[in-house]
Design a protein around this motif. Structure first.
Motif, mmCIF file in Angstrom:
data_model
loop_
_atom_site.group_PDB
_atom_site.id
_atom_site.type_symbol
_atom_site.label_atom_id
_atom_site.label_comp_id
_atom_site.label_asym_id
_atom_site.label_seq_id
_atom_site.Cartn_x
_atom_site.Cartn_y
_atom_site.Cartn_z
ATOM 1 N N CYS A 104 23.934 -14.012 -6.049
ATOM 2 C CA CYS A 104 22.664 -13.288 -6.116
ATOM 3 C C CYS A 104 22.874 -11.869 -6.631
ATOM 4 C CB CYS A 104 22.018 -13.256 -4.743
ATOM 5 S SG CYS A 104 20.501 -12.289 -4.696
ATOM 6 N N TRP A 140 20.962 -9.386 -6.507
ATOM 7 C CA TRP A 140 20.498 -8.347 -5.581
ATOM 8 C C TRP A 140 21.670 -7.752 -4.810
ATOM 9 C CZ3 TRP A 140 16.106 -11.311 -2.588
ATOM 10 C CH2 TRP A 140 14.991 -11.476 -3.426
ATOM 11 N N SER A 193 20.552 -5.616 -13.081
ATOM 12 C CA SER A 193 20.525 -7.045 -12.750
ATOM 13 C C SER A 193 20.021 -7.816 -13.959
ATOM 14 C CB SER A 193 19.592 -7.300 -11.566
ATOM 15 O OG SER A 193 20.070 -6.663 -10.405
ATOM 16 N N TYR A 206 13.442 -15.341 -14.593
ATOM 17 C CA TYR A 206 14.076 -15.714 -13.329
ATOM 18 C C TYR A 206 13.833 -17.194 -13.020
ATOM 19 C CZ TYR A 206 15.109 -15.761 -8.332
ATOM 20 O OH TYR A 206 15.615 -16.075 -7.097
ATOM 21 N N GLU A 255 23.305 -15.433 -12.828
ATOM 22 C CA GLU A 255 22.788 -14.141 -12.386
ATOM 23 C C GLU A 255 23.982 -13.197 -12.427
ATOM 24 O OE1 GLU A 255 20.572 -13.682 -8.806
ATOM 25 O OE2 GLU A 255 19.187 -15.295 -9.291
ATOM 26 N N ALA A 284 17.001 -8.612 -16.010
ATOM 27 C CA ALA A 284 16.028 -9.358 -15.211
ATOM 28 C C ALA A 284 14.722 -8.574 -15.131
ATOM 29 C CB ALA A 284 16.587 -9.601 -13.813
ATOM 30 N N TYR A 307 11.082 -6.197 -10.967
ATOM 31 C CA TYR A 307 11.095 -6.281 -9.502
ATOM 32 C C TYR A 307 12.470 -6.645 -8.944
ATOM 33 C CZ TYR A 307 10.569 -11.429 -9.765
ATOM 34 O OH TYR A 307 10.747 -12.773 -10.020
ATOM 35 N N HIS A 308 13.380 -7.136 -9.782
ATOM 36 C CA HIS A 308 14.750 -7.429 -9.341
ATOM 37 C C HIS A 308 15.662 -6.203 -9.431
ATOM 38 C CE1 HIS A 308 14.249 -11.687 -8.818
ATOM 39 N NE2 HIS A 308 13.825 -11.856 -10.052
ATOM 40 N N TYR A 315 16.980 -3.771 -6.169
ATOM 41 C CA TYR A 315 16.261 -4.422 -5.086
ATOM 42 C C TYR A 315 16.604 -3.820 -3.727
ATOM 43 C CZ TYR A 315 13.889 -8.130 -2.576
ATOM 44 O OH TYR A 315 13.029 -8.824 -1.759
ATOM 45 N N TYR A 317 16.517 -6.821 1.883
ATOM 46 C CA TYR A 317 17.878 -6.871 1.345
ATOM 47 C C TYR A 317 18.894 -7.029 2.474
ATOM 48 C CZ TYR A 317 22.319 -5.246 -0.514
ATOM 49 O OH TYR A 317 23.654 -5.148 -0.839
#
Length: 174
Positions: free
Chosen positions: A12, A14, A31, A43, A55, A140, A143-144, A147, A155
């Motif tokens: 991930c 994030w 990201s 995404y 990712e 990305a 909003y990613h 994060y 998170y």
């Protein structure tokens, strides 16, 4: 200023920004998606496992302040390098680990760091993180990005709930 790029897939994305974001010499951690064949994937497309993308994070750094070797050391300590099926809670190709080298020097340093980790005996299973040539990197959706700063409570829950936080503590912070 002579900036370089480093690209790491560690599950991930994030969870891969914060560890790098706090170091002097790191100018940005973005990201995104790389390694696949779909141009400008979303995404949802990457999650479909039909794009070939991972990712990943793209780190822009000043090698006079922080070396690529230091970034590799940080990278290894964020992942389970023995898991070929993804990372922690996240399963599938898009969550597998990889180092995407930008040039021959990065390739050699990445291979050496993987060999050193293998020889260390820290893990009793093979190190399966791939070392691959860089491919186009696609940022990305907004909003990613960052994060961990935008949604700190979620998170932290995700980091803990996925098993990543405990794995890092048990295997890297000894």
């Amino acid at each position: 200023m002579n900036n370089e790029k480093a690209v790491f897939a560690g599950g991930c994305f994030w969870c891969m920004v914060k560890p790098f974001d706090r170091y002097d010499g790191v100018h940005s951690v973005v990201s995104g998606y790389t390694g696949g064949f779909t141009v400008n994937p979303t995404y949802n497309e990457v999650c479909s496992e039909k794009t070939g993308h991972y990712e990943a994070v793209e780190i822009t750094f000043n090698p006079d302040v922080i070396s690529y070797q230091e970034l590799l050391n940080i990278f290894w300590k964020q992942i389970d390098p023995t898991d070929g099926g993804g990372q922690f809670y996240d399963r599938g190709h898009s969550y597998q680990t990889a180092i995407f080298y930008q040039n021959d020097r990065q390739k050699k340093l990445a291979e050496k760091s993987k060999e050193e980790l293998t020889r260390s005996g820290q893990f009793n299973k093979p190190i399966v993180t791939e070392i691959l040539p860089a491919k186009p990197f696609y940022p990305a959706e907004e909003y990613h990005q960052n994060y961990y700063q935008k949604n700190p409570a979620h998170y932290e829950r995700y980091q803990k709930g996925s098993g990543r936080a405990d794995f890092i503590k048990q295997n890297w912070e000894v």
